[in-house]
Design an enzyme around this catalytic site. Structure first.
Site, PDB file in Angstrom:
ATOM      1  N   ASP A 283       0.831  -1.208   0.000  1.00  0.00           N
ATOM      2  CA  ASP A 283       0.000   0.000   0.000  1.00  0.00           C
ATOM      3  C   ASP A 283       0.864   1.258   0.000  1.00  0.00           C
ATOM      4  O   ASP A 283       0.553   2.241  -0.692  1.00  0.00           O
ATOM      5  CB  ASP A 283      -0.926   0.008   1.217  1.00  0.00           C
ATOM      6  CG  ASP A 283      -2.014  -1.056   1.139  1.00  0.00           C
ATOM      7  OD1 ASP A 283      -2.243  -1.597   0.042  1.00  0.00           O
ATOM      8  OD2 ASP A 283      -2.615  -1.359   2.192  1.00  0.00           O
ATOM      9  N   ASN A 287       1.535   4.533  -3.043  1.00  0.00           N
ATOM     10  CA  ASN A 287       1.317   5.939  -2.701  1.00  0.00           C
ATOM     11  C   ASN A 287       2.575   6.800  -2.761  1.00  0.00           C
ATOM     12  O   ASN A 287       2.564   7.937  -2.271  1.00  0.00           O
ATOM     13  CB  ASN A 287       0.732   6.040  -1.289  1.00  0.00           C
ATOM     14  CG  ASN A 287      -0.686   5.524  -1.196  1.00  0.00           C
ATOM     15  OD1 ASN A 287      -1.412   5.543  -2.179  1.00  0.00           O
ATOM     16  ND2 ASN A 287      -1.079   5.071  -0.022  1.00  0.00           N
ATOM     17  N   GLU A 300       8.819  -6.068  12.424  1.00  0.00           N
ATOM     18  CA  GLU A 300       9.197  -7.381  12.975  1.00  0.00           C
ATOM     19  C   GLU A 300       7.945  -8.234  12.884  1.00  0.00           C
ATOM     20  O   GLU A 300       6.899  -7.882  13.406  1.00  0.00           O
ATOM     21  CB  GLU A 300       9.687  -7.234  14.418  1.00  0.00           C
ATOM     22  CG  GLU A 300      10.380  -8.482  14.951  1.00  0.00           C
ATOM     23  CD  GLU A 300       9.415  -9.441  15.617  1.00  0.00           C
ATOM     24  OE1 GLU A 300       9.263 -10.568  15.093  1.00  0.00           O
ATOM     25  OE2 GLU A 300       8.822  -9.068  16.632  1.00  0.00           O
ATOM     26  N   CYS A 337       6.594 -14.452  18.779  1.00  0.00           N
ATOM     27  CA  CYS A 337       7.110 -14.589  17.415  1.00  0.00           C
ATOM     28  C   CYS A 337       8.396 -15.400  17.408  1.00  0.00           C
ATOM     29  O   CYS A 337       8.796 -15.934  16.375  1.00  0.00           O
ATOM     30  CB  CYS A 337       7.325 -13.222  16.790  1.00  0.00           C
ATOM     31  SG  CYS A 337       8.196 -12.058  17.830  1.00  0.00           S
TER      32      CYS A 337
END
Length: 552
Positions: A283, A287, A300, A337
């Site tokens: 996105d 732009n 991360e 994570c």
């Protein structure tokens, strides 16, 4: 009249140390204080959390709820949501606040975060921990290392790293000249998107860029709103000026699209899923012609982290690896994570490894976070429960998989999934390849003579490269394995679990599909949020434009 505060001295920061961690042993004072904070928070019932823009608490009436994952009928907070219009207002307010915030002397900006760390360490430790336990499903130890110790460490060590960055100046000056460098804030605002699983990351996402003179829109995770709001209030109490960090909970797509479409969008500071980060990156790319400057994208993201045992381990080494695997795979229900999700064990060691991990697994208890004795708690919400359960169900039905421990799932009261160990005969099975983000670890048994091949397999199995651990006895094996696994993890551990990076000790982050590897807990993250200006000042006028080489 002077328009800026004069800088009359260079100040040296206090000595920075890691926040001491408390043990919370039975009968200890800290355990009693935490229980008191939990009891008080439970008795108070559902909290109400506003949007905060320019220091104004805004109650939009468009509310959503954060539930207690241990008891999903219990609502931790009702939080008001920002929309596109409020996001635009937050952007305008932040941009307006930047000049005055950046112009503050460094020592005054630093003082805010050092004070916040002391407030958290002392006055608000147990309250923020209680909010993290009830709202995010952490047991005492997981809340202590996260919401108390790590967030204090982020705030303090970031100040030290910033001081070191500002001290980096050109080493040479030609006669009659003075060269220097300014570390400017980025031109525009930072969009900070934080995850549910670490209150400390929630605090660091907006604080790291703000420390360097930036202004930030902070969109917290829907599953961590209350603890994150308490962190925001601590920063305000510590002296953070209105508008520097705007607290904007709400629908991700509406807030993010409004921010990313704005010409003053200068940076994204993100922790979350790889899929979402890639979408945001795309996105931003669409732009590029809108922006005042090239945005800095810092992320991360996901992981499919591994342990690998070398065939040279003795029985004690195998038992140690099994214990570390339980911690790495099942602490905080695998919702890190960095959590271990796949484990490679040589055939000659498998029976010993299986005996150790199943025997220790049998000792694990699971329950609500208010029951302090449990090692394991709930996963964060219904969506996570259903996703993780689908992997357990797959393993139960798969002819090439065997559940050797755990496998029970129950969401009748809270979202409880029993820590699960799977043995797979397929090195590319679903549970070996896909990120699960839950208390499930899959073991693959490899032929002893194929250690090198298995190291290569680790790097080829997934797109991720976040954390990994090698368990080996001889230095030769350690060096060999470390070299073979060099690109498979941004945080690599030798004879230790693949989780538990400590600020100031192990800067954290991974590459490949796991993020930009800008290393939270180090100076390398902070430099992503500054734009250097080189200044050369001449003291001696020249007498001619021509150089000696131009003369005949």
């Amino acid at each position: 009249m002077a328009t800026a505060t004069p800088s009359l001295a260079h100040f040296k920061l206090p000595v920075i140390e890691n926040e001491p961690m408390m043990a919370y042993a039975k009968g200890s004072a800290e355990r009693a204080k935490l229980k008191e904070a939990l009891d008080e928070m439970i008795a108070q019932g559902t909290q109400e959390v506003p949007v905060v823009i320019n220091g104004e608490k805004i109650y939009t009436g468009n509310k959503a709820q954060q539930f207690n994952p241990s008891n999903h009928k219990s609502v931790v907070c009702d939080y008001h949501q920002a929309d596109a219009a409020l996001t635009e207002k937050a952007i305008q307010g932040a941009v307006a606040a930047q000049a005055q915030w950046e112009a503050l002397p460094f020592n005054d900006r630093v003082a805010v975060f050092l004070k916040a760390a002391d407030l958290l360490s002392q006055k608000y430790r147990y309250k923020v921990m209680a909010a993290t336990m009830l709202g995010q499903g952490k047991n005492i130890w997981q809340a202590e290392i996260d919401a108390a110790a790590e967030l204090c460490d982020f705030w303090r060590f970031n100040c030290k790293y910033a001081e070191e960055i500002y001290q980096q100046q050109p080493p040479k000056n030609a006669p009659g000249n003075w060269n220097r460098v300014e570390y400017r804030a980025l031109e525009g605002f930072v969009l900070g998107i934080s995850p549910f699983n670490f209150t400390a990351i929630g605090g660091n996402i907006p604080s790291a860029p703000a420390l360097m003179g930036n202004v930030v829109l902070w969109k917290p995770s829907p599953s961590a709103v209350y603890s994150n709001y308490l962190v925001y209030e601590i920063l305000v109490e510590a002296g953070l000026p209105a508008g520097v960090i705007q607290f904007v909970p709400g629908p991700a797509e509406e807030i993010c699209s409004t921010a990313i479409n704005h010409p003053k969008f200068a940076s994204l500071h993100f922790t979350g899923s790889t899929k979402v980060f890639k979408k945001l990156w795309a996105d931003v790319g669409k732009n590029m012609d809108k922006y005042v400057t090239y945005p800095r994208l810092v992320g991360e993201t996901g992981g499919k982290n591994y342990h690998i045992l070398h065939p040279d381990l003795d029985k004690a080494g195998v038992h140690h690896a099994a214990l570390q695997t339980i911690r790495a795979a099942f602490e905080y229900q695998g919702q890190k994570c960095s959590a271990c999700s796949r484990c490679y064990v040589p055939k000659s060691l498998y029976e010993d490894f299986k005996a150790s991990i199943t025997a220790e697994h049998a000792k694990i208890t699971q329950g609500a976070v208010e029951e302090f004795q449990h090692f394991s708690g709930p996963v964060i919400n219904k969506f996570a429960f259903d996703k993780i359960k689908s992997y357990v169900d797959h393993a139960q039905a798969d002819s090439e998989s065997e559940i050797i421990a755990g496998g029970k799932c129950d969401d009748s009261v809270g979202y409880f999934i029993q820590p699960t160990v799977i043995k797979s005969n397929n090195k590319f099975s679903k549970t070996m390849v896909e990120e699960i983000f839950g208390p499930v670890v899959t073991v693959f048994v490899y032929d002893d003579e194929k250690f090198e091949e298995t190291c290569q397999l680790i790097g080829e199995t997934t797109e991720y490269a976040l954390t990994g651990a090698l368990f080996a006895k001889s230095r030769e094996s350690i060096v060999k394995g470390s070299n073979l696994l060099r690109q498979t993890a941004g945080n690599f551990y030798i004879n230790d679990k693949c989780t538990g990076a400590v600020v100031g000790q192990q800067p954290f982050g991974g590459a490949r599909g796991s993020g930009t590897n800008d290393k939270a807990g180090s100076w390398t993250l902070l430099v992503r949020f500054v734009s250097m200006r080189t200044i050369k000042e001449n003291f001696v006028p020249i007498s001619d434009y021509a150089y000696p080489s131009n003369l005949i």
